[in-house]
Design an enzyme around this catalytic site. Structure first.
Site, PDB file in Angstrom:
ATOM      1  N   CYS A 220       0.789  -1.074   0.074  1.00  0.00           N
ATOM      2  CA  CYS A 220       0.092  -0.027   0.023  1.00  0.00           C
ATOM      3  C   CYS A 220       0.917   1.304   0.135  1.00  0.00           C
ATOM      4  O   CYS A 220       1.716   1.248   0.838  1.00  0.00           O
ATOM      5  CB  CYS A 220      -0.825  -0.194   1.250  1.00  0.00           C
ATOM      6  SG  CYS A 220      -1.754   1.534   1.565  1.00  0.00           S
TER       7      CYS A 220
ATOM      8  N   CYS B 217       0.322   3.129   3.450  1.00  0.00           N
ATOM      9  CA  CYS B 217       0.662   2.849   4.846  1.00  0.00           C
ATOM     10  C   CYS B 217       1.763   1.659   4.995  1.00  0.00           C
ATOM     11  O   CYS B 217       1.898   0.893   5.831  1.00  0.00           O
ATOM     12  CB  CYS B 217      -0.557   2.521   5.804  1.00  0.00           C
ATOM     13  SG  CYS B 217      -1.286   0.800   5.013  1.00  0.00           S
TER      14      CYS B 217
ATOM     15  N   CYS C 223      -6.510  -1.920   0.461  1.00  0.00           N
ATOM     16  CA  CYS C 223      -5.658  -2.379   1.603  1.00  0.00           C
ATOM     17  C   CYS C 223      -6.548  -2.391   2.733  1.00  0.00           C
ATOM     18  O   CYS C 223      -7.757  -1.547   3.100  1.00  0.00           O
ATOM     19  CB  CYS C 223      -5.025  -0.877   1.855  1.00  0.00           C
ATOM     20  SG  CYS C 223      -3.890  -0.981   3.296  1.00  0.00           S
TER      21      CYS C 223
ATOM     22  N   CYS D 256      -5.966   0.598   5.598  1.00  0.00           N
ATOM     23  CA  CYS D 256      -6.584   2.217   5.556  1.00  0.00           C
ATOM     24  C   CYS D 256      -7.348   2.217   4.158  1.00  0.00           C
ATOM     25  O   CYS D 256      -7.972   1.081   3.799  1.00  0.00           O
ATOM     26  CB  CYS D 256      -5.265   3.057   5.122  1.00  0.00           C
ATOM     27  SG  CYS D 256      -4.162   2.665   3.633  1.00  0.00           S
TER      28      CYS D 256
ATOM     29  N   ASP E 218      21.066  -7.547 -17.732  1.00  0.00           N
ATOM     30  CA  ASP E 218      21.002  -8.303 -16.414  1.00  0.00           C
ATOM     31  C   ASP E 218      19.928  -9.208 -16.913  1.00  0.00           C
ATOM     32  O   ASP E 218      18.576  -8.952 -16.940  1.00  0.00           O
ATOM     33  CB  ASP E 218      20.432  -7.335 -15.373  1.00  0.00           C
ATOM     34  CG  ASP E 218      20.160  -7.911 -14.077  1.00  0.00           C
ATOM     35  OD1 ASP E 218      20.153  -9.196 -13.926  1.00  0.00           O
ATOM     36  OD2 ASP E 218      20.138  -7.334 -13.171  1.00  0.00           O
TER      37      ASP E 218
END
Length: 427
Positions: free
Chosen positions: A207, A210, A229, A232, A357
């Site tokens: 989130c 939070c 979430c 929240c 990579d």
């Protein structure tokens, strides 16, 4: 904005280079634009003057979404330009305008733009719409982590603050911060609400308010879905356009409904329905009917390396592009639809265009290849030894693997594969 002498020279040199490349070589998409920009750094602004521009950017799906949107808008605006070869950096965009100038009063350009190059394009072009497809870990040597990729996309969009961001609302990243641009969203509403979480090895599920781990009412794949979430008020935004049902999926096609309207694309995979949804959303923003959009979907051609089928001897070889874990996993998931016996070829390179990579292969779900009876696995490419090691660790039987030192020798070896169908996954 009037094009001066410098701009005129830049255009002349660019067009002359395009002619020479087509006449004396196999062609080239970036060099004409590179030379033109060297002469006049603002040549793109001159060339794009008078165009309504749609930019399509993001990690996966840019090429196919661009092609779908091009064919859709052609139903109403036949003289539209695009960059069909995937030359999606600034010099390739300049080359597109050099070669394919529209003569109509209604000038539209549909442009695939590399995420990191967006800022170099919007510096000169102020698009009507910027489409954000998704953000996944990709080419870490170039981009870094997913938050770095999105930073580049936000920075590029901010240079064109009046452009509407048409974003995949199922991606938590695209609802994670306030933008200077107006935003509208598309996504999936094809399932009843339930309760689930993304796979534990998934990026982008924290989130942004939070730092709690996001939950999902449903999860389509990777970090996409109807997220919220539990700690929240952060949740998926309201969708303007949505897939309302999926009626059929196989290896050759997908049928589904968007906003209650039926559609079919002759392309497989849930991830490609997202691409079709993005193209549908563009079409609706330009006033096209669902019937016109379906006509555009029906006209789509295969894009190079994306479920493209070629013939080698008596073998049917299906090419699929792989470049990051999410894309790889979706390609492997397509194999569930195959009813006939098949073999596999895997090509891993680390040239700059591939991404130097290649550690991403260790996050791909090669273990799922063990769900199939695969008698032959061809391994090739510059990094074939690391690819072979990854397959061994995944449990692929070593006796099924054939190593070749070049793509040419891999092609020769495919002729001796014990199955008529061969799926090649290549960078």
């Amino acid at each position: 904005m009037t094009m001066g002498i410098r701009g005129s020279v830049a255009v002349t040199v660019g067009k002359g280079t395009q002619w020479a490349l087509r006449t004396f070589t196999k062609g080239g998409t970036s060099l004409p634009g590179k030379l033109a920009a060297k002469i006049d750094p603002s040549v793109l602004a001159h060339l794009a003057k008078g165009y309504e521009v749609v930019i399509i950017t993001g990690t996966n799906g840019k090429t196919l979404t661009t092609s779908l949107a091009f064919h859709v808008l052609q139903q109403k605006f036949p003289d539209i330009i695009t960059n069909p070869t995937g030359a999606n950096m600034a010099q390739g965009i300049i080359s597109t305008f050099l070669e394919k100038r529209s003569k109509n009063s209604k000038k539209i350009a549909i442009l695939e733009v590399d995420e990191a190059s967006l800022v170099h394009v919007t510096k000169h072009i102020k698009p009507r719409i910027i489409v954000n497809t998704n953000v996944f870990r990709d080419q870490m040597d170039r981009f870094g982590e997913i938050y770095t990729i999105y930073d580049k996309m936000v920075e590029g969009a901010a240079l064109a603050p009046e452009a509407v961001i048409l974003a995949n609302g199922d991606s938590p990243m695209f609802h994670s911060r306030e933008l200077v641009n107006p935003s509208i969203y598309f996504g999936f509403n094809h399932e009843e609400d339930g309760e689930t979480m993304a796979h534990y090895n998934t990026d982008g599920v924290l989130c942004p308010k939070c730092d709690s781990i996001l939950h999902y009412k449903f999860n389509t794949y990777a970090n996409l879905g109807k997220y919220y979430c539990p700690k929240c008020d952060f949740k998926r935004p309201e969708l303007k356009y949505s897939v309302s049902s999926i009626t059929h999926l196989d290896y050759n096609s997908s049928t589904f409904h968007i906003d209650g309207h039926p559609f079919k694309i002759n392309i497989a995979g849930l991830y490609n329905i997202y691409n079709a949804l993005a193209a549908y959303s563009i079409g609706r923003e330009f006033g096209l009917t669902p019937e016109e959009i379906q006509a555009g979907f029906s006209a789509i051609e295969q894009k190079f390396g994306r479920q493209e089928t070629i013939t080698i001897g008596d073998k049917q070889v299906i090419l699929n592009l792989i470049k990051n874990p999410v894309g790889l996993n979706q390609i492997i998931a397509l194999l569930d639809y195959e009813k006939d016996p098949f073999s596999i070829g895997v090509v891993l390179n680390d040239r700059p265009a591939d991404g130097t990579d290649v550690s991403w292969i260790w996050d791909g779900e090669f273990e799922k290849l063990n769900n199939f009876d695969i008698p032959y696995v061809g391994v090739s490419g510059i990094r074939r030894e690391e690819m072979a090691l990854r397959l061994k660790v995944a449990g692929v039987p070593e006796e099924t693997m054939v190593y070749t030192d070049s793509v040419e020798t891999l092609i020769d070896s495919l002729k001796d594969a014990p199955t008529e169908k061969i799926y090649v996954m290549a960078t």
